[in-house]
Enzyme design. Sequence first.
Site, short mmCIF file in Angstrom:
data_model
loop_
_atom_site.label_atom_id
_atom_site.label_comp_id
_atom_site.label_asym_id
_atom_site.label_seq_id
_atom_site.Cartn_x
_atom_site.Cartn_y
_atom_site.Cartn_z
N ASP A 419 12.58 20.66 -44.56
CA ASP A 419 13.12 21.40 -43.42
C ASP A 419 12.90 20.53 -42.18
O ASP A 419 11.91 19.81 -42.09
CB ASP A 419 12.38 22.73 -43.28
CG ASP A 419 12.76 23.46 -42.01
OD1 ASP A 419 13.96 23.65 -41.79
OD2 ASP A 419 11.84 23.82 -41.24
N HIS A 457 12.79 30.47 -21.20
CA HIS A 457 13.55 29.68 -22.18
C HIS A 457 12.73 28.47 -22.63
O HIS A 457 12.01 27.86 -21.83
CB HIS A 457 14.87 29.20 -21.53
CG HIS A 457 15.86 28.69 -22.53
ND1 HIS A 457 15.77 27.43 -23.07
CD2 HIS A 457 16.94 29.28 -23.09
CE1 HIS A 457 16.77 27.25 -23.91
NE2 HIS A 457 17.51 28.36 -23.95
N GLY A 487 22.46 28.14 -17.62
CA GLY A 487 21.38 27.54 -16.87
C GLY A 487 20.84 28.45 -15.80
O GLY A 487 21.01 29.67 -15.86
N VAL A 489 20.11 29.08 -11.46
CA VAL A 489 20.38 28.76 -10.05
C VAL A 489 19.25 29.38 -9.23
O VAL A 489 18.93 30.56 -9.39
CB VAL A 489 21.74 29.33 -9.59
CG1 VAL A 489 21.95 29.04 -8.10
CG2 VAL A 489 22.88 28.76 -10.42
N GLY A 500 21.08 23.05 -15.50
CA GLY A 500 21.74 23.62 -16.67
C GLY A 500 22.77 22.71 -17.29
O GLY A 500 22.68 21.47 -17.21
#
Length: 730
Positions: A419, A457, A487, A489, A500
């Site tokens: 994997d 994220h 993304g 701002v 982004g």
Amino acid sequence: MEKIELKIIGMDNPHCVGTVGNALKTLKGIINKELYVNERAIITFDPNKVNLNDIKKVIKNSGYEPVENLIDREKEARQREIKKLKIEFLISLFLSLPIFILSFPNWFRIIIFSSEITNIILLILASPIQLIIARRFYKGFWIALKNKTANMDSLIAIGTSAAYIYSLLVVLSPSVFGMNTYFDTAAIIITFIILGKYLEALMRGKTSEAIKKLIGLRAKTAIVIRNKKEIEIPIEDVKINDIVLVKPGQKIPVDGIVIFGSSSVDESMITGESMPVEKKINDDVIGATINKNGFLKIKTTKIGKDSLLNQIIKLVEEAQTSKAPIQRLADKVSSYFVPIVISIAILSFIIWYILINEPFVFGLSIFIAVLIIACPCALGLATPTAMIVGSGKGAEQGILIKNGEALEIANKVTTFIFDKTGTLTKGKPEITDVIGFNFDKKDILSTAAIAEKNSEHPLAEAVVNEAKKLNIKISDSTSFKNYEGKGIVASFKSKTIFVGSRKLITENKINFDYENEIQKLENEGKTVVIVAYDKKIIGLIAIADTLKENSLDAINELKKLNKEIYMITGDNERTAKAIASKLGIKNILSEVLPSEKADKVKELQKQGKIVAMIGDGVNDAPALAQADLGIAIGSGTDVALETGSIVLIKNDLRDVVKAIDLSKYTLKKIKQNLFWAFFYNVAGIPIAAGLLYPFTGLLLNPIIAGAAMAFSSVFVVGNSLTMKSYNFRI
């Protein structure tokens, strides 16, 4: 239903397992029984029909000593058995020496005593050996007889009894049977066999040292905070969510998470990793590891049987009790072996005494020699002793082998499927490149981190972590907005930061002319984050899941072994190729969903390949189960113990190669053991039966047969113990 785990002292070969199994069949209420040749038994029973005392009693009556599987009690029982065998051997030796002197040579007997008096003295000396010391063999023979089977005790009891009874008849009626006795044969054979059993007991105690070492790692006490006070309590009293204090130099008593402090921790006793591991707040720690230099407060997350150490102990025990296919073959052969040997012994006696018309004593000597030389003790010990030492050796290196079949098949694997994410790679995005357009690296990371600071994220986390690593102070933005899939701002000092994808940049009408630079990075399998400030692009940040430091070494070692290597991943083909090219892997299975991984394994198996799947044991579980050999990669605290046949505690793929090495070496030892056990019996039986006598005059003395039989068992155990000194090649 209730389940009990017992250590059954003396149940150390297939025949003993059969004897105990047949004894347990006489009890109503036994639902299931798992009996193993390393003296381990797991018995499930109905407490309304049978109780634990009944179970122990029937096992004891069958000739074995059951103890609950507690290390101290097991040790005591084994020490008692060793002490008993030692006393029996010394008594036998003390009586056998004068028996030997009086029996040989004949001139010595004639000078001192007449033959009649000598034989009476021999009877007096030999009787305690035959009637008291050999009682264990008669007991085993009687139990086997009741169960309509035959075992090794049967061979010894019949053979020595034949010699003793014939000699007794000589003493009682010398005019009918002559003056030649075989007291020396019976006594010295029993002495040799008791010596062999004594040496086996000593060696067998050493084979399971891996378990004893692991159990010895457990902390006895822990310092916890209760009612705002620090108190020291037994480890058994620690509860989930207890706050445990660990001072420098102390053993960490529980599995938990650091809630205060930082330190370096020596985890070598669990993972085999020689370098201390740095621990800080929110890091996991493992019970039985050593806190080197800092003060830690730990919140307990796992206790008792759920702790990593106890799960490792359980896995090692299961590996040591499971049967490899090669052992099942040896067990089957052994089950037919004893009846065949008894038949050969009787047939040999008939041929020599009745058909060839040799003296009765001659036929009796051959009968005894065949029974004694054929005793398949070595055959019963050949595989389990090597398996126990091999799995223990693996545990010392952080390689947990869950069953005998896995240990055997590892060396036969032709194809390895790795994997990608979390196995070949770290499974965590990291910054690989920062390209600035008239701005330096720190400026770009500082600007991007201001925007990413409030995002959860994984890419944002990678940017923030890199900024922190470079000691960049991250300011707070005045506003923040996340655009899903595009993304972020954010506002800072009355200006706008964009971090982004191309889409985020083009939608906000920012001049974009760095496509060549971006494509070059993307062709290397990297995700590119564009950073713009005040409507102007200031740089590019490339992020990728980077290779583990030892992945390349492991792949190269497997190539040297001529193994076929595949990489499987859910990533797109371009990203997969970028990672594979760094490792030199040509076979790539990309864009494969977790549910489809098992199908890919099946496809390779249909081509006749023996497949090993290596994964993190979570989303790879179906593929790990489908593969001929599933190898689960663990981080030391979450080792995916329920998936895969082999678990690698350390995050080091080189342990895959070590597992193959261990498999190859263990199988080599098993084959050596089986060869010598079979060779010894196959070569010894014809000689004992007198096959060479007409041509060479060579006849195997029963005493020599007894010594050789004892030696063969000790040789097999000793050969297995040499595995302890094995050094892995990487």
